[in-house]
Design an enzyme around this catalytic site. Sequence first.
Site, PDB file in Angstrom:
ATOM      1  N   GLU A 258       0.824  -1.235   0.113  1.00  0.00           N
ATOM      2  CA  GLU A 258       0.030   0.114  -0.062  1.00  0.00           C
ATOM      3  C   GLU A 258       0.856   1.129  -0.337  1.00  0.00           C
ATOM      4  O   GLU A 258       1.894   1.191   0.774  1.00  0.00           O
ATOM      5  CB  GLU A 258      -0.889  -0.168   1.197  1.00  0.00           C
ATOM      6  CG  GLU A 258      -2.186   0.303   0.942  1.00  0.00           C
ATOM      7  CD  GLU A 258      -2.915  -0.660   0.046  1.00  0.00           C
ATOM      8  OE1 GLU A 258      -2.936  -0.303  -1.093  1.00  0.00           O
ATOM      9  OE2 GLU A 258      -3.668  -1.509   0.280  1.00  0.00           O
TER      10      GLU A 258
ATOM     11  N   GLY B 212     -16.602   4.831  -2.630  1.00  0.00           N
ATOM     12  CA  GLY B 212     -15.856   5.516  -1.344  1.00  0.00           C
ATOM     13  C   GLY B 212     -15.419   4.416  -0.500  1.00  0.00           C
ATOM     14  O   GLY B 212     -15.333   4.648   0.758  1.00  0.00           O
TER      15      GLY B 212
ATOM     16  N   GLY C 103     -12.789   2.322  -1.085  1.00  0.00           N
ATOM     17  CA  GLY C 103     -11.419   2.240  -1.330  1.00  0.00           C
ATOM     18  C   GLY C 103     -11.121   0.785  -2.116  1.00  0.00           C
ATOM     19  O   GLY C 103     -10.058   0.074  -2.208  1.00  0.00           O
TER      20      GLY C 103
ATOM     21  N   SER D 174     -13.321   4.371  -9.157  1.00  0.00           N
ATOM     22  CA  SER D 174     -13.028   5.566 -10.052  1.00  0.00           C
ATOM     23  C   SER D 174     -12.018   4.980 -11.237  1.00  0.00           C
ATOM     24  O   SER D 174     -12.169   5.161 -12.463  1.00  0.00           O
ATOM     25  CB  SER D 174     -12.287   6.789  -9.519  1.00  0.00           C
ATOM     26  OG  SER D 174     -11.212   6.238  -8.776  1.00  0.00           O
TER      27      SER D 174
ATOM     28  N   ASP E 179      -4.116   0.803  -9.262  1.00  0.00           N
ATOM     29  CA  ASP E 179      -5.570   0.275  -9.449  1.00  0.00           C
ATOM     30  C   ASP E 179      -5.964   0.293 -10.964  1.00  0.00           C
ATOM     31  O   ASP E 179      -6.576  -0.528 -11.473  1.00  0.00           O
ATOM     32  CB  ASP E 179      -6.403   1.687  -8.968  1.00  0.00           C
ATOM     33  CG  ASP E 179      -5.999   1.875  -7.460  1.00  0.00           C
ATOM     34  OD1 ASP E 179      -5.467   1.020  -6.886  1.00  0.00           O
ATOM     35  OD2 ASP E 179      -6.455   2.980  -7.024  1.00  0.00           O
TER      36      ASP E 179
HETATM   37  C1  GLA Z   1      -5.240   4.532  -3.851  1.00  0.00           C
HETATM   38  C2  GLA Z   1      -4.230   4.910  -5.120  1.00  0.00           C
HETATM   39  C3  GLA Z   1      -3.263   3.986  -5.757  1.00  0.00           C
HETATM   40  C4  GLA Z   1      -2.252   3.676  -4.432  1.00  0.00           C
HETATM   41  C5  GLA Z   1      -3.245   3.283  -2.964  1.00  0.00           C
HETATM   42  C6  GLA Z   1      -2.646   2.936  -2.011  1.00  0.00           C
HETATM   43  O1  GLA Z   1      -6.129   3.530  -4.455  1.00  0.00           O
HETATM   44  O2  GLA Z   1      -5.156   5.061  -6.387  1.00  0.00           O
HETATM   45  O3  GLA Z   1      -2.431   4.355  -6.912  1.00  0.00           O
HETATM   46  O4  GLA Z   1      -1.746   4.554  -4.005  1.00  0.00           O
HETATM   47  O5  GLA Z   1      -4.271   4.257  -2.796  1.00  0.00           O
HETATM   48  O6  GLA Z   1      -1.728   1.987  -1.933  1.00  0.00           O
END
Ligand code: GLA
Length: 378
Positions: A33, A120, A122, A126, A170
């Site tokens: 992360e 929202g 995580g 998007s 992502d």
């Molecule tokens: C979000 C961002 C990713 C990454 C994560 C944390 O999802 O879009 O690029 O940085 O947070 O790991």
Amino acid sequence: MDSKVLLPLFAQRFGCEGAACYAAPGRINLIGEHTDYNGGFVLPGAVGQCLTAWIRPNGSDQVNLYAADLGMECVFAIDDPQGPRSVHFRYVYGVVREMTARGVKVGGFDAVYGGDVPLGAGMSSSAALECCFAFALNDLFRGNLDGMELARVGQMTEHRYVGTMCGIMDQFVSLHGRAGCLVRLDCRSGEYEYFPWKPEGYSLVVVNSCVRHELVGSPYNDRRNSCERVAARAGVETLRDCSWEQLETLKTELSDEDYSRARYVLGEEERVLAVCEALKRGDYEEVGRQMYLTHEGLSKDYEVSCEELDFLVEEARRCGVAGSRIMGGGFGGCTINLVRNELRDAFVSEVRKNYRERFGVECKMIPVVIGDGARRVQ
Ligand code: GLA
């Protein structure tokens, strides 16, 4: 909303001849992360939940969008230099602009879309939106951009049209996901490797704290700035190339905050690799141990947790869950838990009850199946 529900909505607005259907998924991330924008490793997987869109080129220079979940529509011209105000539609507008900038001759189109990636939470709703449109427009307007370039289209949409300075994880996994596999991406070189995910005797439980996670305008960009400051001080391009020795030497020159952020990132780099080794051995207890360490780092050093997420992780620990941590950018959203099957039901009911008692709101369990990346739906 799936393709069957969306098609009549498309037909109502635009008539039903000749539209094609595309889908792109959200994601989970087992570990790694805030490493992506530091040139490091990540270990995500695409999920079954997708953003689905019916799209048809309309021969004009106008884009007509209907976001079915929100009941909102938007019209913009392909060459509009400003684009829509609404953040939601800027994701699609940005994709159109980024594709055009890469030489794809994107023309006007009509689209109706919706999805079931929780917003929202995580789980990259998007990125699913960006990647669905990037993949579809590349296909419909014969773009010839490869998967990595399409991921960059999505990432640059976030940077330039929305203002989140995200990494590539992502969008990458929304495009390259494979059913039944996690994928380890080296965000510096772009090399990747699939890791079959069949944790015998364990399952993943994703718990949504229902604290709405919002990266736009959040301290997410501040975290990235901290990392870049430390990398610049160390004379390396990203923290991926900063050693523990270098970081310790710099310690007195850095603010406490920047130092702690960098310490988290260096540790996380090592944890992703440790988890990959553990996966090869089938050692899920070790995978889980590393997940808890990640949570500690995210909570204490990187400071992207909140009371609710810390509570969920503590509950997991108390129930004997193998591993638990914040998933994604933080500041709300979900925890991801690696749970021995025999503990699963007890954990779910305990955590539900205790969360409700403590915060007066319900947390939600999100089912996870590791699915495929972006595709045309037949
Ligand atoms: C979000 C961002 C990713 C990454 C994560 C944390 O999802 O879009 O690029 O940085 O947070 O790991």
